[in-house]
Scaffold this motif. Structure first.
Motif, PDB file in Angstrom:
ATOM      1  N   ALA A  46      -8.865   5.819  19.251  1.00 23.45           N
ATOM      2  CA  ALA A  46      -8.428   6.123  20.720  1.00 23.45           C
ATOM      3  C   ALA A  46      -8.219   4.713  21.429  1.00 23.45           C
ATOM      4  CB  ALA A  46      -9.264   6.794  21.445  1.00 23.45           C
ATOM      5  N   ALA A  47      -8.826   4.076  21.789  1.00 22.19           N
ATOM      6  CA  ALA A  47      -8.762   2.998  22.437  1.00 22.19           C
ATOM      7  C   ALA A  47      -8.157   2.264  21.718  1.00 22.19           C
ATOM      8  CB  ALA A  47     -10.458   2.492  23.097  1.00 22.19           C
ATOM      9  N   GLY A  48      -7.949   1.845  20.226  1.00 24.18           N
ATOM     10  CA  GLY A  48      -7.406   0.623  20.522  1.00 24.18           C
ATOM     11  C   GLY A  48      -6.018   1.502  19.791  1.00 24.18           C
ATOM     12  N   SER A  81      -4.176   3.083  22.195  1.00 23.47           N
ATOM     13  CA  SER A  81      -4.115   3.025  23.141  1.00 23.47           C
ATOM     14  C   SER A  81      -3.262   1.666  23.544  1.00 23.47           C
ATOM     15  CB  SER A  81      -4.008   3.423  24.308  1.00 23.47           C
ATOM     16  OG  SER A  81      -5.758   2.813  24.477  1.00 23.47           O
ATOM     17  N   GLN A  82      -4.247   0.461  23.270  1.00 25.04           N
ATOM     18  CA  GLN A  82      -3.979  -0.361  23.874  1.00 25.04           C
ATOM     19  C   GLN A  82      -2.391  -1.514  22.837  1.00 25.04           C
ATOM     20  OE1 GLN A  82      -7.168  -2.874  24.445  1.00 25.04           O
ATOM     21  NE2 GLN A  82      -5.867  -5.607  24.335  1.00 25.04           N
ATOM     22  N   GLY A  83      -2.774  -0.407  21.203  1.00 21.66           N
ATOM     23  CA  GLY A  83      -1.888  -1.224  20.942  1.00 21.66           C
ATOM     24  C   GLY A  83      -0.584  -0.349  21.201  1.00 21.66           C
ATOM     25  N   SER A  84      -0.023   0.534  22.092  1.00 22.42           N
ATOM     26  CA  SER A  84       0.901   1.124  22.190  1.00 22.42           C
ATOM     27  C   SER A  84       1.099  -0.083  23.188  1.00 22.42           C
ATOM     28  CB  SER A  84       0.858   2.609  23.140  1.00 22.42           C
ATOM     29  OG  SER A  84       0.371   2.284  24.138  1.00 22.42           O
ATOM     30  N   VAL A  85       1.228  -0.944  24.283  1.00 26.54           N
ATOM     31  CA  VAL A  85       0.964  -2.035  24.832  1.00 26.54           C
ATOM     32  C   VAL A  85       1.686  -3.262  23.971  1.00 26.54           C
ATOM     33  CG1 VAL A  85       0.448  -3.490  26.912  1.00 26.54           C
ATOM     34  CG2 VAL A  85      -0.677  -1.608  26.619  1.00 26.54           C
ATOM     35  N   TYR A  86       1.465  -3.087  22.867  1.00 23.63           N
ATOM     36  CA  TYR A  86       1.311  -4.231  22.353  1.00 23.63           C
ATOM     37  C   TYR A  86       3.506  -3.854  21.354  1.00 23.63           C
ATOM     38  CZ  TYR A  86      -3.334  -5.946  22.514  1.00 23.63           C
ATOM     39  OH  TYR A  86      -4.750  -6.047  22.680  1.00 23.63           O
ATOM     40  N   ALA A  87       3.432  -2.732  21.386  1.00 20.20           N
ATOM     41  CA  ALA A  87       4.142  -2.593  20.310  1.00 20.20           C
ATOM     42  C   ALA A  87       5.053  -2.124  21.668  1.00 20.20           C
ATOM     43  CB  ALA A  87       3.835  -0.331  20.550  1.00 20.20           C
ATOM     44  N   LEU A  88       5.228  -1.885  22.486  1.00 16.65           N
ATOM     45  CA  LEU A  88       6.201  -1.938  23.710  1.00 16.65           C
ATOM     46  C   LEU A  88       6.776  -3.797  23.685  1.00 16.65           C
ATOM     47  CD1 LEU A  88       5.296   0.681  26.810  1.00 16.65           C
ATOM     48  CD2 LEU A  88       6.995   0.880  24.968  1.00 16.65           C
ATOM     49  N   VAL A 101       4.131  -0.193  14.311  1.00 14.42           N
ATOM     50  CA  VAL A 101       3.261  -0.010  13.460  1.00 14.42           C
ATOM     51  C   VAL A 101       1.768  -0.930  13.079  1.00 14.42           C
ATOM     52  CG1 VAL A 101       2.259   0.798  11.003  1.00 14.42           C
ATOM     53  CG2 VAL A 101       4.336   2.221  12.357  1.00 14.42           C
ATOM     54  N   GLY A 102       3.127  -2.114  13.145  1.00 13.53           N
ATOM     55  CA  GLY A 102       1.955  -3.165  13.020  1.00 13.53           C
ATOM     56  C   GLY A 102       1.151  -3.877  14.695  1.00 13.53           C
ATOM     57  N   ALA A 103       1.882  -2.864  15.546  1.00 14.07           N
ATOM     58  CA  ALA A 103       1.268  -3.118  17.216  1.00 14.07           C
ATOM     59  C   ALA A 103       0.074  -1.954  16.868  1.00 14.07           C
ATOM     60  CB  ALA A 103       1.985  -3.089  18.156  1.00 14.07           C
ATOM     61  N   LEU A 104       0.449  -0.414  16.312  1.00 10.68           N
ATOM     62  CA  LEU A 104      -0.735  -0.059  16.438  1.00 10.68           C
ATOM     63  C   LEU A 104      -1.988  -0.666  15.770  1.00 10.68           C
ATOM     64  CD1 LEU A 104       1.038   3.969  16.683  1.00 10.68           C
ATOM     65  CD2 LEU A 104       0.159   2.717  18.866  1.00 10.68           C
ATOM     66  N   ILE A 120      -5.834  -1.554  16.873  1.00 10.02           N
ATOM     67  CA  ILE A 120      -6.953  -0.119  16.708  1.00 10.02           C
ATOM     68  C   ILE A 120      -8.157  -1.208  16.106  1.00 10.02           C
ATOM     69  CG2 ILE A 120      -7.547   0.881  14.746  1.00 10.02           C
ATOM     70  CD1 ILE A 120      -5.045   2.685  14.348  1.00 10.02           C
ATOM     71  N   ILE A 121      -7.656  -2.630  15.071  1.00  6.18           N
ATOM     72  CA  ILE A 121      -8.670  -3.497  14.642  1.00  6.18           C
ATOM     73  C   ILE A 121      -9.211  -4.073  15.828  1.00  6.18           C
ATOM     74  CG2 ILE A 121      -8.158  -5.810  13.437  1.00  6.18           C
ATOM     75  CD1 ILE A 121      -6.758  -4.719  11.414  1.00  6.18           C
ATOM     76  N   GLU A 122      -8.380  -4.134  16.742  1.00  4.94           N
ATOM     77  CA  GLU A 122      -9.473  -5.965  17.790  1.00  4.94           C
ATOM     78  C   GLU A 122     -10.484  -4.429  18.517  1.00  4.94           C
ATOM     79  OE1 GLU A 122      -6.127  -8.537  19.696  1.00  4.94           O
ATOM     80  OE2 GLU A 122      -6.465  -6.618  20.626  1.00  4.94           O
ATOM     81  N   SER A 123     -10.147  -2.987  18.594  1.00  8.94           N
ATOM     82  CA  SER A 123     -11.111  -2.075  18.966  1.00  8.94           C
ATOM     83  C   SER A 123     -12.624  -2.104  17.880  1.00  8.94           C
ATOM     84  CB  SER A 123     -10.143  -0.987  18.908  1.00  8.94           C
ATOM     85  OG  SER A 123     -11.543   0.000  19.744  1.00  8.94           O
ATOM     86  N   TYR A 124     -12.233  -2.340  16.909  1.00  4.87           N
ATOM     87  CA  TYR A 124     -13.458  -2.011  15.977  1.00  4.87           C
ATOM     88  C   TYR A 124     -14.040  -3.469  15.842  1.00  4.87           C
ATOM     89  CZ  TYR A 124     -10.779   2.164  13.503  1.00  4.87           C
ATOM     90  OH  TYR A 124     -10.574   3.005  13.275  1.00  4.87           O
ATOM     91  N   VAL A 125     -13.133  -4.553  15.906  1.00  4.43           N
ATOM     92  CA  VAL A 125     -14.288  -5.408  16.154  1.00  4.43           C
ATOM     93  C   VAL A 125     -15.080  -5.472  17.213  1.00  4.43           C
ATOM     94  CG1 VAL A 125     -13.495  -8.252  16.116  1.00  4.43           C
ATOM     95  CG2 VAL A 125     -12.432  -6.780  14.171  1.00  4.43           C
ATOM     96  N   ALA A 126     -14.028  -5.570  18.541  1.00  5.02           N
ATOM     97  CA  ALA A 126     -15.297  -5.230  19.300  1.00  5.02           C
ATOM     98  C   ALA A 126     -16.713  -4.528  19.150  1.00  5.02           C
ATOM     99  CB  ALA A 126     -13.702  -5.395  20.859  1.00  5.02           C
ATOM    100  N   GLY A 127     -15.783  -3.915  19.115  1.00  6.09           N
ATOM    101  CA  GLY A 127     -17.344  -2.443  19.108  1.00  6.09           C
ATOM    102  C   GLY A 127     -18.004  -2.542  18.126  1.00  6.09           C
TER     103      GLY A 127
END
Length: 311
Positions: free
Chosen positions: A31-33, A35-42, A262-265, A269-276
């Motif tokens: 879920a966190a990934g 939301s952050q991916g939506s920023v990258y997408a814009l 799709v790539g941004a989302l 998500i991948i960034e969030s998994y790596v951080a977590g």
């Protein structure tokens, strides 16, 4: 100063994982990934808008987000209501993007992609210097938008994260509909795919460029204001943020809005998994690792027809 564009909840510590079910942690990070991916997408949408029309890779795209965030914070501090402050910030940054196109981009003859990178990098540096002089080096945060947090089976989703995802749906979806359904949107696609033929039928390249930069400024500003309540707005945060948007745009072959979204989302998500699950220090390296892999294996990104503008 370390980048402020890091989710404060992205990393799930060992003690947290011991107390909670692993599936809950996984869904929380997802879920966190998103939301952050939506920023990258814009930001990726804005990058593709300018690239398809002028072949400009706008390094300053992330600075639009920072500028809008800091501007709206100042307006709220001055006493303006939050919706009014956000509206003024959106309009101001959109106009600033158009002015950059008119005063800088349009003045360069034989503008190549490499020249555009160097040119917009200079614009980015200038914008960062201006923001540093006006707002200083300290990060600032916009007040949270109205709303209630959502809890689904132990997965907590903050209301601001829902606003971020909603901004992608409304703003990103609006851009897609603009390109698909409106006469001006179809004219932009024609100008990008067949510039000579577009000129023959009366489509002005100058007007198309102005509209593309207006779209880039608006979506960048929207990304900045909607994410500022969670991620600090700071003068130096735009460059890294813009580069992550660029990675998402590359995943779309710099021509496909949907593939870039799709790539941004996925990137978020991948960034969030790596951080977590690994370490938060590796989070920013993920985007550039993905960029290297994509450029080696499939330079055209996720699209099937790299030569056509695809929404």
């Amino acid at each position: 100063m370390r980048s402020s564009w890091r989710s404060p909840r992205a990393a799930v510590g060992p003690s947290t994982r011991n107390e909670r079910h692993p599936l809950i942690d996984f869904l929380q990070l997802t879920a966190a990934g998103l939301s952050q991916g939506s920023v990258y997408a814009l930001l990726a949408v804005g990058l593709i808008a300018t690239y398809t029309v002028r072949h400009v890779v706008n390094i300053a795209q992330g600075d639009y987000a920072t500028l809008a965030g800091l501007g709206s914070i100042s307006l709220v501090t001055a006493g303006l209501p939050l919706p009014v402050a956000i509206l003024i910030a959106l309009v101001s940054v959109t106009l600033a993007s158009v002015l950059i196109e008119r005063l800088v981009i349009s003045r360069v003859k034989n503008l190549t992609t490499l020249v555009s990178i160097i040119l917009t990098l200079g614009v980015s540096t200038l914008l960062q210097a201006i923001m540093l002089l006006i707002w200083g080096a300290e990060g600032r945060r916009l007040p949270a938008f109205p709303g209630s947090d959502l809890n689904l089976g132990g997965v907590s989703i903050r209301s601001q994260e829902l606003w971020m995802l909603g901004a992608l749906v409304v703003v990103g979806g609006g851009v897609l509909l603009f390109y698909e359904k409106t006469r001006w949107g179809k004219a932009l696609r024609a100008s990008a795919e067949q510039p000579v033929a577009a000129r023959i039928v009366g489509i002005s390249p100058a007007v198309a460029s102005v509209i593309a930069f207006a779209i880039a400024g608006f979506v960048g500003a929207a990304a900045g204001v909607v994410s500022s309540p969670i991620y600090l707005s700071i003068w130096s945060g735009g460059l890294l943020l813009g580069l992550k948007g660029f990675v998402a745009a590359v995943l779309g072959g710099l021509v496909s809005f949907r593939a870039a979204i799709v790539g941004a989302l996925l990137l978020g998500i991948i960034e969030s998994y790596v951080a977590g699950y690994v370490a938060s220090g590796w989070k920013d390296a993920v985007a550039f690792f993905i960029l290297i892999i994509v450029l080696i294996i499939r330079p055209a990104g996720l699209v099937l027809r790299p030569n056509a503008v695809r929404v």
